[in-house]
Design a protein around this motif. Structure first.
Motif, short mmCIF file in Angstrom:
data_model
loop_
_atom_site.label_atom_id
_atom_site.label_comp_id
_atom_site.label_asym_id
_atom_site.label_seq_id
_atom_site.Cartn_x
_atom_site.Cartn_y
_atom_site.Cartn_z
N PRO A 1 -10.93 3.26 5.51
CA PRO A 1 -10.53 2.31 5.95
C PRO A 1 -10.92 1.13 5.66
N ALA A 2 -12.03 1.49 6.69
CA ALA A 2 -13.56 0.18 6.76
C ALA A 2 -13.78 -0.12 4.47
N ILE A 3 -13.50 1.03 4.06
CA ILE A 3 -13.66 0.50 2.51
C ILE A 3 -12.48 -0.27 2.25
N LEU A 4 -11.33 -0.18 2.59
CA LEU A 4 -10.15 -0.65 1.71
C LEU A 4 -10.21 -1.88 2.49
N LEU A 5 -10.57 -2.04 3.42
CA LEU A 5 -10.72 -3.59 4.53
C LEU A 5 -11.85 -3.99 3.29
N HIS A 6 -12.57 -3.83 3.29
CA HIS A 6 -14.32 -4.56 2.49
C HIS A 6 -13.39 -5.04 1.29
N VAL A 7 -13.15 -4.06 0.55
CA VAL A 7 -12.41 -4.57 -0.76
C VAL A 7 -11.54 -5.37 -0.70
N SER A 8 -10.29 -5.49 0.03
CA SER A 8 -9.42 -6.33 -0.01
C SER A 8 -9.92 -7.70 0.58
N LEU A 9 -10.43 -7.93 1.90
CA LEU A 9 -11.07 -9.22 1.80
C LEU A 9 -12.02 -10.16 0.85
N ARG A 10 -12.80 -9.21 -0.12
CA ARG A 10 -13.26 -9.61 -1.11
C ARG A 10 -13.16 -9.87 -2.83
N THR A 11 -11.38 -9.30 -2.40
CA THR A 11 -10.65 -9.81 -3.76
C THR A 11 -10.08 -10.52 -3.44
N HIS A 12 -9.22 -10.91 -2.08
CA HIS A 12 -8.76 -12.13 -2.06
C HIS A 12 -9.51 -13.18 -1.18
N PRO A 13 -10.25 -14.01 -1.58
CA PRO A 13 -10.82 -15.03 -0.36
C PRO A 13 -9.57 -16.16 0.20
N THR B 1 -9.77 20.11 2.93
CA THR B 1 -8.77 20.03 3.88
C THR B 1 -9.89 18.75 4.11
N ARG B 2 -10.89 18.36 3.84
CA ARG B 2 -11.69 17.39 4.14
C ARG B 2 -10.99 15.52 2.69
N VAL B 3 -10.87 16.39 2.01
CA VAL B 3 -10.30 15.70 1.03
C VAL B 3 -9.23 15.09 1.19
N LEU B 4 -8.67 16.08 1.77
CA LEU B 4 -6.64 15.37 2.24
C LEU B 4 -7.01 14.78 3.67
N GLY B 5 -8.00 15.39 4.34
CA GLY B 5 -8.17 13.95 5.74
C GLY B 5 -8.01 12.53 4.95
N ALA B 6 -9.56 12.82 3.85
CA ALA B 6 -10.02 11.15 3.54
C ALA B 6 -8.08 10.81 3.02
N ALA B 7 -7.93 11.32 1.73
CA ALA B 7 -6.77 10.55 2.07
C ALA B 7 -5.91 10.60 2.31
N LEU B 8 -5.07 11.26 3.62
CA LEU B 8 -4.72 10.35 4.14
C LEU B 8 -4.76 9.18 5.17
N SER B 9 -6.12 9.37 5.26
CA SER B 9 -6.88 8.27 5.92
C SER B 9 -6.62 7.08 4.81
N CYS B 10 -6.31 6.77 4.00
CA CYS B 10 -6.51 6.02 2.72
C CYS B 10 -4.71 5.84 2.87
N ALA B 11 -4.46 6.25 2.33
CA ALA B 11 -2.70 6.59 2.50
C ALA B 11 -2.10 5.64 4.29
N ALA B 12 -2.79 6.03 4.66
CA ALA B 12 -2.61 5.35 6.20
C ALA B 12 -2.65 3.68 6.35
N TYR B 13 -3.63 4.02 5.73
CA TYR B 13 -4.45 1.77 5.65
C TYR B 13 -3.18 1.13 4.53
N LEU B 14 -3.20 1.74 3.55
CA LEU B 14 -2.44 0.94 2.39
C LEU B 14 -0.55 1.13 3.31
N THR B 15 -0.30 2.51 3.81
CA THR B 15 1.28 2.01 4.37
C THR B 15 1.33 1.14 4.66
N CYS B 16 0.39 0.41 6.13
CA CYS B 16 0.57 0.28 7.85
C CYS B 16 -0.23 -1.22 7.45
#
Length: 157
Positions: free
Chosen positions: A92-104, A20-35
């Protein structure tokens, strides 16, 4: 069926709890990547134009916020208070950090501001998740039963 889905996770077997916890984290990632778009840099409105526009839409931000808040409510009802921060706000915070780091951004003097942007967005998101999960936690029946039991025991002494 519904009562099984809404029972506290600490009463569930560990494979179900962690799934359940892994699915919750995956849904959180998927929501960020989708939206939100992966590359958050501003772009020229039309080729050769000096007017820039952002690829981030209000609808995407609102959809992401809605999904994350629903996940925060779910984990606030079912799990300990720290888990919603780790499962809902952190991916989402980790994905945002990676996105901002990789796209200066462009070298216009504001390229070094992304850490402040990331910190502000992360703080806002984590605060909202924590508040929503704490409010949802107040509606847990097992906590109400434990509080009532403590009151009864305190009255007997």
């Amino acid at each position: 069926m519904t009562e099984k889905l809404l029972r506290p996770l600490r009463t569930r077997p560990w494979p179900e709890r962690w799934l359940t916890r892994v699915l919750g984290a995956a849904l959180s990632c998927a929501a960020y990547l989708t939206c939100l778009p992966w590359d958050l840099r501003d772009r020229a409105e039309t080729p050769g134009s000096t007017v820039e526009t952002t690829p981030v839409t209000g609808t995407g931000v609102l959809a992401l916020a809605a999904v994350l808040l629903l996940l925060a409510v779910h984990f606030g009802l079912r799990d300990a208070l720290a888990w919603p921060l780790l499962l809902v706000a952190a991916p989402p915070a980790i994905l945002l950090h990676v996105s901002l780091r990789t796209h200066p951004g462009p070298p216009d003097g504001l390229a070094g501001v992304w850490p402040l942007t990331w910190a502000a967005v992360t703080l806002l998101g984590a605060t909202c998740v924590l508040v929503v999960s704490a409010v949802a936690r107040q509606f847990r029946t097992d906590l109400a039963d434990a509080l009532e039991e403590e009151r009864v025991l305190a009255g007997q002494w």
